[in-house]
Design an enzyme around this catalytic site. Structure first.
Site, PDB file in Angstrom:
ATOM      1  N   GLU A 115       0.882  -1.202   0.151  1.00  0.00           N
ATOM      2  CA  GLU A 115       0.064   0.166   0.001  1.00  0.00           C
ATOM      3  C   GLU A 115       0.867   1.374  -0.095  1.00  0.00           C
ATOM      4  OE1 GLU A 115      -3.100   0.118   2.929  1.00  0.00           O
ATOM      5  OE2 GLU A 115      -3.044   2.315   3.138  1.00  0.00           O
ATOM      6  N   GLU A 120      -2.148  11.437   3.326  1.00  0.00           N
ATOM      7  CA  GLU A 120      -3.109  11.297   4.355  1.00  0.00           C
ATOM      8  C   GLU A 120      -3.413  12.269   5.241  1.00  0.00           C
ATOM      9  OE1 GLU A 120      -4.117   6.705   5.692  1.00  0.00           O
ATOM     10  OE2 GLU A 120      -2.192   7.277   5.487  1.00  0.00           O
TER      11      GLU A 120
END
Length: 359
Positions: free
Chosen positions: A247, A252
């Protein structure tokens, strides 16, 4: 007389030995020359193609000519600052940078003669204007382009959630293209047993890439509990599961840690709370657009905010980041990273101006 003769012979022998020793020393000195004479006076000049007052970073071709000179140098080694290193025997080197955008590169030049070497470094800033191999500019009002984006629907309890509080939909109430931007709208509302709704778009089965530059321009949602993300997963997730698929979290952010941007990688042995993560504090993450991008190669993954490097990750063949990945955009509420949700939260919008992928 005889003693004198032997004594002279002895002196002659000593003299011959000295001559041989000097001769051998001279020969050894030749061997030392094989090891190299120390280079000196290393100079480097750079010529960026098309550089002018109007185009201070060049004409977009990425071409740079390096003129290198050093006394007693027999060869040169150049680390171009983009992961590539090359050896040359002359001091004129033409090189083309291929990563689209405007970046600064620290170029290290080494002059060699045998095992002797001296080095110096120069920083160059240049632009590369290569057309993306895939993009979405979100210029058509209405639903997102179905040839490029699909949706995850539901709460994620089937394996892709993270104890979050939202229900993902594909309704216009939660996702719409308007005035040149994609809007992911997170709302407080009772829906299908959840207290919040949002959207999660992905290119799985439609587009994926191995290596390149991936760039998003976005303005982030505000509010305690919001958790927007621009990220990627390995195509083989259905076969090997997570985190073995790998990932890459390009961006974020959580409303509970305003303006703190995270760049993170998850893989076997480094996932969840043990993931490889770095952060950078920026200004106005929720009120202004910023560019979030990665430069991904076989030997590294670099993370950027507004073209400024803030994380360097060393990639290798033992890691899952050497296969095709697909793109994801979403805004979650709460969960393991989003944290406590502000009880006064009503609605917030995650705006994405464009997504561009360069080979």
């Amino acid at each position: 007389m005889l003693n004198s003769f032997f004594k002279n012979r002895k002196h002659l022998a000593v003299l011959i030995a000295l001559i041989l020793l000097i001769s051998c020393s001279s020969s050894d000195g030749g061997s030392n020359n094989d090891a190299g004479t120390m280079p000196s006076n290393l100079t480097v000049t750079t010529e960026i193609t098309g550089k002018s007052t109007e185009n201070p970073n060049g004409d977009g071709s990425g071409n740079v000519k390096f003129n290198i000179n050093a006394t007693n140098a027999t060869s040169y080694k150049i680390s171009f600052g983009d992961g590539n290193v090359q050896n040359f025997t002359n001091g004129i080197i033409n090189y083309t940078y291929k990563t689209a955008g405007t970046y600064s590169y620290l170029v290290t030049i080494t002059a060699l003669n045998g095992s002797n070497a001296i080095s110096t470094s120069v920083t160059i800033t240049l632009s590369v204007s290569t057309a993306p191999i895939w993009s979405d500019e979100f210029n058509v009002n209405g639903a997102p382009n179905s040839s490029k984006w699909g949706f995850d629907i539901g709460t994620g309890n089937n394996g892709w959630g993270n104890n979050e509080s939202q229900y993902y939909t594909n309704r216009r109430d939660n996702v719409i293209v308007e005035n040149g931007v994609l809007k992911i709208i997170t709302k407080k509302e009772d829906f299908q047993g959840s207290n919040y709704t949002s959207a999660r778009l992905l290119t799985k089965g439609k587009f994926s890439i191995k290596y390149g530059k991936i760039e998003f321009r976005a303005k982030l949602p505000a509010g305690g509990g919001t958790w927007p993300a621009l990220w990627m997963l390995g195509n083989n997730i259905d076969a090997v599961g997570w985190p073995a698929c790998g990932e890459i979290d390009i961006m974020e952010h959580t409303g509970n840690q305003l303006n703190k941007i995270l760049g993170t990688l998850h893989y076997s042995g480094r996932s969840g709370g043990n993931a490889d993560s770095s952060s950078k504090i920026i200004s106005n993450a929720t009120t202004e657009f910023h560019i979030y991008s990665i430069e991904w190669r076989a030997d590294f993954i670099n993370f950027y905010i507004d073209n400024q490097l803030f994380k360097n990750f060393k990639n290798s063949t033992t890691l899952p980041f050497n296969q095709n990945f697909f793109l994801i955009m979403n805004c979650a509420m709460g969960g393991g990273l989003g944290g406590a949700i502000d009880p006064n939260f009503a609605s917030s919008t995650f705006e994405i101006d464009y997504v561009r992928v360069y080979n």
